[in-house]
Design an enzyme around this catalytic site. Structure first.
Site, PDB file in Angstrom:
ATOM      1  N   LYS A 139      47.009  44.895  38.477  1.00 48.13           N
ATOM      2  CA  LYS A 139      46.125  45.331  39.554  1.00 48.13           C
ATOM      3  C   LYS A 139      46.061  44.214  40.584  1.00 48.13           C
ATOM      4  O   LYS A 139      45.574  43.118  40.303  1.00 48.13           O
ATOM      5  CB  LYS A 139      44.732  45.643  39.031  1.00 48.13           C
ATOM      6  N   LYS A 179      48.645  49.123  40.059  1.00 45.14           N
ATOM      7  CA  LYS A 179      47.782  49.526  41.172  1.00 45.14           C
ATOM      8  C   LYS A 179      47.842  48.458  42.268  1.00 45.14           C
ATOM      9  O   LYS A 179      47.642  47.284  41.957  1.00 45.14           O
ATOM     10  CB  LYS A 179      46.339  49.691  40.669  1.00 45.14           C
TER      11      LYS A 179
END
Length: 433
Positions: free
Chosen positions: A298, A351
């Site tokens: 992320k 992400k």
């Protein structure tokens, strides 16, 4: 020949050509009626549907009644039956230069020359089963539109959520992930509301499982929606995000979500060691079958802005760069993936999605675990904005972006386009049928 189909009240199809004779299946019948326990059902119903054969079919030659041997003998004797002529070669436009063909043994375009061949050789496919639908929920009864994310809403957990999930299931989406907008009065520096068994998320999980028992519910494990500081972890007075103390809170949050019926808990906080700690906490409470989807890579991205507006979860100060990854880093994703794999993660997530296709492929090539990609709010909103400005074709760009995530190696995609894309896919299958 044109046929009229009459449907009787006994649900038996009567095929009646326009010559007046009735047919049951392929057998003609001149005097047919059906009898059930209550009354006789005549076949002289008014035709409900007329289906006409094509002109090409009507011009097909009559069979001559020859055996296979007779047909072969005819050909051997030189009396070859007629067939359509060789089609003429298409003419090039005026002014096209006359050249000798290139001496190429390999012409890749041969496998792309028709829709049938392109479909046959397509390497990547996508279906509604690949989508996880992110849904924002709140305590209110009304569905409130999110300004920065056209088409997305904060759904009332008792009504709007149920209706949206019904729509999703209707087109083949049976996986959702929940994100709560928590009232300000319930936020605190330690995010204790995150593990309230009667909090917004546990209540929504129980409601969905009661209504749709087979639905797969993913949850977000992080403190930022519950933190008065807006960070994913507990913030020390000098601004440092406390790792181990935060992990302690996250374990309680994950157990609370599992107790409510969550199928997959998804730590998105990026604290070190949290996957192993959550796995141990779940197992200790008897939730060995609850999966963990770790936000493995992320990044501290600028693509998250609309999401933070949706949940009102912007950091009150600073940024998240001390725990989320540097967008410039590639190899570091392998460090995170190896740690999550060793600690017991079941799914690895990247992400954002489209700007990080190389990271998706990196994890795909180096891990046997399923790979998830999150097409985040910024990606979604840019496509929506471009479509509003007539700069792009929204549907085509949407489907291309999702296909690219699949091609890069994502098994599942968290996307706000899930419902819209699934409807497109269902419509495409309907057109093909």
């Amino acid at each position: 020949m044109a046929y009229a189909f009459s449907i009787s009240t006994s649900n038996v199809g009567i095929i009646r050509p326009l010559d007046g004779r009735n047919h049951i299946g392929l057998r003609p019948s001149t005097n047919v009626k059906f009898v059930n326990a209550r009354r006789t059902i005549k076949t002289q119903n008014r035709p409900l549907l007329v289906i006409r054969a094509s002109e090409e079919w009507e011009r097909s030659p009559e069979k001559l009644g020859l055996s296979d041997e007779e047909c072969e003998a005819t050909v051997v004797a030189g009396n070859v039956p007629e067939a359509p002529p060789i089609p003429p070669k298409a003419a090039a436009p005026s002014g096209t230069p006359v050249i000798s063909p290139l001496l190429l043994s390999r012409r890749p375009r041969r496998n792309r020359k028709s829709p049938v061949l392109r479909s046959a050789f397509q390497e990547t496919s996508i279906s509604p089963a690949n989508f996880v639908y992110p849904l924002f929920i709140h305590e209110g009864e009304e569905d409130n539109p999110i300004g920065a994310m056209p088409g997305c809403y904060r759904l009332g957990w008792r009504h709007g959520l149920i209706e949206e999930v019904y729509k999703a299931r209707d087109v083949g989406i049976n996986s959702v992930v929940l994100f709560p907008k928590v009232p300000e009065a319930l936020k605190s520096p330690t995010g204790d509301e995150a593990y309230n068994d009667n909090g917004l998320v546990p209540r929504a999980i129980r409601l969905l499982k009661d209504k749709y028992p087979d639905i797969v519910i993913y949850t977000d494990v992080a403190l930022d929606p519950y933190s008065s500081d807006g960070h994913d972890g507990i913030v020390r007075e000098d601004g440092v995000i406390m790792n181990d103390e935060t992990v302690h809170q996250l374990c309680k949050q994950a157990v609370s979500q599992a107790r409510a019926g969550a199928d997959v808990v998804s730590p998105s906080d990026m604290m070190d060691g949290r996957v192993g700690a959550i796995r141990a906490a779940l197992d200790a409470e008897g939730f060995q079958n609850v999966s963990i989807m770790s936000y493995t890579a992320k990044y501290a991205s600028s693509f998250y802005g609309p999401f933070r507006e949706a949940l009102d979860s912007n950091p009150r100060f600073g940024d998240k760069k001390t725990y989320q990854m540097n967008p410039a880093n590639y190899r570091e994703a392998l460090v995170e993936a190896c740690a999550d794999n060793e600690e017991g993660a079941d799914i690895l997530l990247v992400k954002p999605g489209l700007p990080y296709l190389d990271i998706i492929r990196l994890l795909r090539d180096n891990s046997p675990l399923p790979i998830a990609a999150y097409q985040v709010s910024g990606e979604y909103s840019m496509i929506k904005a471009g479509a509003v400005l007539k700069m792009i074709d929204e549907e085509k760009v949407m489907m291309e972006s999702l296909m690219c995530l699949r091609r890069a190696g994502a098994d599942i995609i968290l996307t706000y386009f899930a419902l819209q894309a699934a409807r497109c896919l269902c419509g495409e299958r309907h057109r093909r049928a």
